[in-house]
Enzyme design. Structure first.
Site, short mmCIF file in Angstrom:
data_model
loop_
_atom_site.label_atom_id
_atom_site.label_comp_id
_atom_site.label_asym_id
_atom_site.label_seq_id
_atom_site.Cartn_x
_atom_site.Cartn_y
_atom_site.Cartn_z
N CYS A 144 0.93 -1.52 -0.11
CA CYS A 144 0.14 0.17 0.10
C CYS A 144 0.90 1.57 0.25
O CYS A 144 1.42 1.91 0.91
CB CYS A 144 -1.07 -0.06 0.36
N CYS A 147 -0.53 4.50 2.26
CA CYS A 147 -0.43 3.81 3.46
C CYS A 147 1.20 4.37 3.52
O CYS A 147 1.77 4.97 5.02
CB CYS A 147 -0.39 2.52 4.08
N ASP A 148 2.07 3.70 3.29
CA ASP A 148 3.18 3.53 3.57
C ASP A 148 4.19 4.60 3.05
O ASP A 148 5.40 4.81 3.36
CB ASP A 148 4.52 1.99 3.34
#
Ligand code: NAP
Length: 320
Positions: A144, A147-148
């Site tokens: 992701c 997200c990261d």
């Protein structure tokens, strides 16, 4: 997997409508049907809240000009469904029998029956299947980018894959990373021309063709250091430095328990009838990523969740 009723297992709960999945599709369906006084049961599944729970800011969900945090959006949807009377169950369905009416769903020792079912179980990211990938997940290995990506400011990252997801991730990661390298197993991309052109134009993105990742090198303490790759044409094995590895090789719909009971496409996505959410079994409806390999957006999932709710309401009204 067809449900086998075994001795000692008794039917404990009956609901007119059961919703499986708690992402935008399942929760939108729940808001609509509970507002229509149907008091649905929503079984949350393995990842309550779905993929948005591992997303930071959602900038393209209409109604939030400043963007909204993914988990916050899901909490809001859940609260809205709860306010209208949705009953939530934090559990996972292990087997179903859609050949009988009411439909039967098994959760551990318990069985739930339902006159109508909305399947919104979503899709999960695919992984390469390497032991090192599993070990370093959360320590530099991710599926992701949104997200990261933030954690890799001015660092070097690798994206594995050659489709839209891989290039979209690569472009997104250029906001943070100093260098983004896309490793693709062929020498032709599957991604759209638009994303290809955008990636080729970026100074930060480069490509390694015809290559597969054999191992991710690093430790839980120090994170990822490099990837070991093999060129599929020459057989040559080399190490390529990287601080982060993003796997973007597609998704698999969460439909295993419905195999053999509902019509699906070759990849396991549930097939719905033209312009509806009806599946091949009357009374069973599908919404969100579980039936959509193309758009895969929170808003399109929510839209089909609404459609499934209206389809299910009409089905139940006809039953009466
Ligand atoms: P995809 O189109 O199926 O692409 C997966 C990529 O990963 C392919 O390039 C594939 O290689 C590669 N791959 C698969 N298994 C692999 C493995 N074990 N090892 C190495 N590489 C592997 O999946 P996606 O990119 O997630 O896209 C899915 C759908 O969502 C598509 O319809 C796409 O258009 C859509 N989507 C759209 C957008 C957008 O429009 N903004 C963004 C994301 C996704 P091969 O090419 O060799 O098969």
């Amino acid at each position: 997997m067809a449900l086998q009723m075994t001795d000692g297992m008794k039917e404990t709960l009956h609901y007119r409508l059961v919703i499986l999945g708690s992402g935008p599709a399942g929760l939108t369906a729940a808001i609509y049907v509970s507002r229509a006084q149907l008091k649905p049961l929503l079984i949350e599944g393995a990842e309550p809240g779905g993929q948005l729970m591992i997303t930071t800011t959602v900038e393209n969900f209409p109604g939030f000009p400043e963007g909204i945090n993914g988990p916050k959006l899901m909490m809001n949807m859940r609260e809205q469904a709860e306010n209208f009377g949705t009953v939530f169950l934090r559990d996972q369905v292990e087997a179903v029998d859609l050949s009988k009416r009411p439909f039967l769903l098994r959760l551990g020792e318990e069985t739930v029956s339902a006159d109508a079912l909305i399947i919104a179980t979503g899709a999960s990211a695919n992984w390469l299947g390497l032991a090192s990938e599993k070990k370093l997940r959360g320590y530099g290995v991710s599926a992701c980018a949104t997200c990261d990506g933030f954690f890799f400011k001015n660092q070097e990252v690798v994206v594995v894959g050659g489709g839209d997801s891989a290039l979209e991730d690569a472009v997104y990661l250029t906001r943070f990373a100093a260098k983004v390298t896309v490793i693709h197993r062929r020498d032709q991309l599957r991604a759209s021309r638009y994303l290809q052109e955008k990636s080729f134009k970026s100074d930060k993105i480069q490509f390694i063709w015809d290559s597969v990742v054999m191992e991710i090198l690093g430790t839980e303490e120090e994170g990822v250091k490099a990837v070991k790759i093999q060129n599929r044409k020459t057989g040559e094995i080399s190490e390529y430095p990287a601080n982060g590895v993003f796997i973007a090789i597609g998704h698999t719909p969460n439909t295993q328990i419905f195999k053999g009971q509902l019509d699906m496409d070759g990849k396991g996505y549930i097939l719905t009838k033209c312009k509806t959410t009806e599946t091949s079994v009357p009374g069973v409806f599908a919404a969100g990523d579980v039936q959509d390999s193309v758009y895969r957006q929170a808003i399109s999932a929510a839209g089909t969740g609404c459609m499934a709710a209206l389809d299910a309401e009409r089905f139940l009204a006809k039953m009466e």
